[in-house]
Design an enzyme around this catalytic site. Structure first.
Site, PDB file in Angstrom:
ATOM      1  N   ARG A   1       5.035  -0.510  30.669  1.00 49.10           N
ATOM      2  CA  ARG A   1       4.970   0.939  30.844  1.00 49.10           C
ATOM      3  C   ARG A   1       3.894   1.383  31.832  1.00 49.10           C
ATOM      4  NH1 ARG A   1       3.117   5.680  26.595  1.00 49.10           N
ATOM      5  NH2 ARG A   1       4.145   7.418  27.678  1.00 49.10           N
TER       6      ARG A   1
ATOM      7  N   CYS B   1       8.311   2.000  35.586  1.00 56.78           N
ATOM      8  CA  CYS B   1       7.996   0.884  34.703  1.00 56.78           C
ATOM      9  C   CYS B   1       8.661  -0.383  35.210  1.00 56.78           C
ATOM     10  CB  CYS B   1       8.479   1.192  33.276  1.00 56.78           C
ATOM     11  SG  CYS B   1       7.861   2.754  32.619  1.00 56.78           S
TER      12      CYS B   1
END
Length: 613
Positions: free
Chosen positions: A49, A2
Site C-alpha cells: 500500500r 500500490c
C-alpha cells in the site's frame, strides 16, 4: 497507488504465505505504507500500500466487502477519481460505506453493476476482485493502460502482478527472450503494442480489457470492454466551441485529479502540456503558496527549455525545483534502473524522469501530475505533418494542402523532408513496409517469425492518433511513467487521459488539429490568458530531454564496449556490423539515432534478468 499480486494454484493446492509474500516483497517500493494478504482455497492475493486517500488502516488491502448480491475481496492499484460522485449515487441506492476510500466504492459498484462497473469509472486502475458466489476472479485494466497488469502461467501457477519482476521469485522461473518482440523494440522502436512482452510467456492485460478466471475449471477468458474506434466525429462543432469545451473538460479533469490526502505536486518541463497543468492547478488550488513543481534540464543549450519552466514559475508563483541529470550518474545506476523498469527502455530521457520523481519524493510530493497523453489527444508530435498533409491530399483539399505545406516549411522544416513525410503516408502500406526494411539500421537485425510488420503509414488522422494510443507512443511512455514514479513511492497522475477529454478530442474534425503549420491549436487558444504567451507561442518541442547524442559521443568508449557486449549476448539477433555503424556515429560520419541506445540497453537488460536468448 500500490503494488498488487496474485497466485492461483491450478492443482487446487493452497498457496503458502511465503509464495505470495515474495511477490509483494519484490515491489515493496510501490507500497511502503503497509502490506496485506488474503488466502482462498486455491489462490492468494497480496498487496503493498501507498496511502493516498483515507490514510487510516480502514484503507488496508486486500479489502473484503459484504454486498447486497455477494461477498468480494479486492487487491487494487490506482485511483478512481470520480469515486465521490459514484459513492453518492450508490448511497441513494441503499449502499452503506465504512471507509472514505475509492477501493470500497469499486467493490460496491461491482456488487451493483457487475463487470460493467468499469465503464462508470474515471481513472487509472489494475485490480483483481474475487467473487465468492461465482468462484471466479475478475481482473480489469483501465482504458488506456495507465496502470500495469501482467500475468503468466508457470507450472501449476497462474500468477499476476503489477511488475514483471514479481514472477522472478516463483518456483521454476527462468527468463526467456521473446525474439519477435525484441526485434520490434530494436529495429522498429516499438514496444507494449501487443499482449506479449519481451519475456516469453509473460503477457500484459491489454488496456480496456478484462480477464475472468474460473477457479473451478481453471479456464480464463479475455473481454474487451473499451474501444477508441467507437468514437464518432463531431462535424457540427465550431472551433470556438471546441476550445471552450476543451478548457472546461481539462479544468474538471485537473480538479478531480487533485483529490488526495497527501501533498500533490507536478512535473514541469516548460513545454505546453506540463505548463498548462501547472497553470490550471494554480487556478484551482486554495493554498497557492504551497504549490511545488519539479523540472529536469541540461547545460547543453539546444536541449534546454528551463527558461520556459522558470517563466511559468514566475507567472504562477509556484516553487520550482530544478535538477541536472548527468551521464555519469546514469551509467552508475544503469543496472538498477533496468531492474526497476522490467524491460529495456528507448531513450535516456527516462533517467531525467527518474530524477524528477526522486526529487519529488525528497520534497514530500507524494502525488505528481504529469502531461503524458497530451501529444496523443492533441496530435502534438511533429511527425503528425505526414498523415495530416496526406489526408488533405486524399480529400483533394489542394488549396489547404499547399497553404499548410508552405506554413510548415517556414517553421524550419525543409520542403524535401515534408515531401518525404507526405509520400510515406501516400504509398501503399505493403510497399512502405518493404521500403522501410531497406533502411540501413534495420538491416542490422535478424528477421524473426512473428515480428511486427508496421508500415507507419496512415490513411487518415483518426488511424494515426489511435495507433499512438495502442501501437506506437503512449503505452511505453505510460510504462516508463509508472516505473519511474513508483521506484520512489510516488503516484504519477495524467489528467490529459481523462476519458471524457480523450473522447472529446478524438471526435473533433481534423481541421482543428493543425492550423498554419502549428500543432495543438485547440490548447493554445483555450489557454490564452491562463498560460504565459511565451509558452503558448512556442513551436519547438522537447520535454524532459537529455542531450543523448552529446552523451553518446562524449562517452564513446563506454558506448562501444556496451554495444559489443549486447551483440554478443543477443544470440545472433544483432549483427556485428552494427559496431561499424556505432563507430561511424562516434566519428561524426552519420547523425545520431536512438537505435544505438536501444541495442546498448537491450544488452544491459539481458544481463540483469539473466535472459535466455
Amino acid at each position: 497507488m500500490c503494488g498488487i499480486a496474485g497466485i492461483i494454484k491450478t492443482d487446487d493446492v493452497p498457496v503458502r504465505q511465503d509464495e505470495i509474500k515474495k511477490m509483494t516483497d519484490v515491489v515493496a517500493h510501490r507500497g511502503p505504507d503497509g502490506e496485506g494478504f488474503y488466502f482462498g482455497k486455491n489462490f492468494a492475493f497480496g498487496h503493498r500500500r501507498l496511502a493516498i486517500i483515507d490514510l487510516t488502516d480502514a484503507g488496508k488491502q486486500p479489502m473484503r466487502y459484504e454486498g447486497k448480491n455477494g461477498t468480494y475481496v479486492i487487491t487494487y492499484n490506482g485511483e478512481v477519481y470520480n469515486y465521490i460522485e459514484l459513492k453518492e449515487e450508490l448511497i441513494k441506492d441503499g449502499y452503506v460505506f465504512n471507509t472514505h476510500t475509492d477501493t470500497e466504492v469499486i467493490l460496491a459498484a461491482y456488487d451493483k453493476w457487475g463487470r460493467d462497473c468499469v465503464k462508470r469509472f474515471n481513472g487509472m486502475w489494475a485490480f483483481a476482485i474475487y467473487d465468492e458466489k461465482r468462484n471466479e476472479i475478475f481482473l480489469s485494466r483501465d482504458r488506456f493502460g495507465i496502470k500495469p497488469l501482467y500475468y503468466t502461467k508457470l507450472g501449476n501457477y497462474f500468477a499476476f502482478g503489477s511488475e514483471i519482476k514479481q514472477f522472478t521469485v516463483l518456483d521454476g522461473w527462468k527468463a526467456k527472450l521473446n525474439r519477435a518482440r525484441a526485434y520490434d523494440f530494436l529495429a522498429l522502436s516499438i514496444s507494449d503494442h501487443t499482449e506479449e512482452t519481451l519475456f516469453d510467456g509473460v503477457y500484459q492485460l491489454f488496456p480496456g480489457f478484462n480477464l475472468v478466471y474460473d477457479l473451478s475449471t481453471h479456464k480464463y477468458a479475455l473481454f474487451k470492454w473499451y474501444d477508441l474506434n467507437d468514437i464518432k466525429e463531431n462535424k457540427d462543432i465550431s472551433f470556438d466551441e471546441a476550445c471552450r469545451m476543451f478548457r472546461e473538460l481539462l479544468f474538471d479533469s485537473v480538479r478531480i485529479h487533485l483529490r488526495s490526502d497527501v501533498k500533490v505536486g507536478s512535473c514541469l518541463s516548460g513545454g505546453l502540456d506540463s505548463s498548462t497543468l501547472v497553470c490550471v492547478m494554480n487556478r484551482l488550488i486554495d493554498n497557492k503558496e504551497n504549490q511545488e513543481t519539479v523540472s529536469a534540464t541540461t547545460e547543453v543549450k539546444r536541449h534546454r527549455e528551463i527558461e520556459y519552466a522558470q517563466e511559468v514559475a514566475k507567472y504562477t508563483g509556484v516553487k520550482l525545483h530544478v535538477i541536472y541529470p548527468t551521464f555519469d550518474e546514469l551509467s552508475e545506476k544503469l543496472q538498477e534502473i533496468v531492474w526497476y523498469h522490467d524491460m529495456p527502455f528507448g531513450s535516456t530521457f527516462i533517467f531525467a524522469q527518474w530524477k524528477v520523481f526522486e526529487t519529488a519524493r525528497k520534497n514530500g510530493l507524494i502525488v505528481m501530475l504529469d502531461g503524458q497523453g497530451a501529444d496523443e489527444i492533441l496530435a502534438g508530435y511533429h511527425h503528425v505533418y505526414g498523415p495530416f498533409l496526406a489526408s488533405l491530399l486524399r480529400k483533394l483539399d489542394i488549396g489547404r494542402f499547399f497553404k499548410e505545406f508552405n506554413a510548415i516549411s517556414k517553421l524550419g522544416y525543409s520542403k524535401g523532408l515534408i515531401f518525404k513525410l507526405v509520400m510515406a503516408n501516400l504509398i501503399p502500406q505493403m510497399l512502405a513496409g518493404k521500403l522501410r526494411k531497406l533502411r540501413r539500421k534495420e538491416s542490422f537485425f535478424r528477421s524473426v517469425e512473428g515480428a511486427s510488420d508496421f508500415s507507419f503509414t496512415y490513411k487518415n488522422m483518426s488511424d494515426y492518433r489511435i495507433d499512438m494510443f495502442y501501437k506506437t507512443s503512449l503505452l511505453p511512455l505510460l510504462r516508463y511513467e509508472d516505473r519511474d514514479s513508483m521506484r520512489f513511492s510516488v503516484e504519477g497522475r495524467v489528467p490529459y487521459l481523462d476519458y471524457r477529454l480523450v473522447e472529446f478530442m478524438l471526435s473533433l474534425p481534423e481541421k482543428y488539429l493543425v492550423q498554419n503549420g502549428v500543432t495543438k491549436v485547440i490548447l493554445r487558444n483555450a489557454m490564452r490568458g491562463i498560460v504565459p504567451d511565451k509558452v503558448l507561442d512556442r513551436k519547438d518541442k522537447l520535454g524532459f530531454e537529455t542531450p543523448e547524442n552529446v552523451w553518446m559521443r562524449e562517452h564513446g568508449d563506454f558506448v562501444l564496449q556496451k554495444v559489443k557486449e549486447a551483440i554478443e549476448l543477443s544470440g545472433g539477433l544483432v549483427s556485428e556490423k552494427f559496431i561499424d555503424y556505432v563507430r561511424d556515429f562516434l566519428e561524426s560520419k552519420i547523425q545520431y539515432d536512438r537505435v544505438i541506445w536501444r541495442v546498448l540497453i537491450f544488452g544491459e537488460w539481458i544481463k540483469k534478468f539473466d535472459v535466455r536468448v
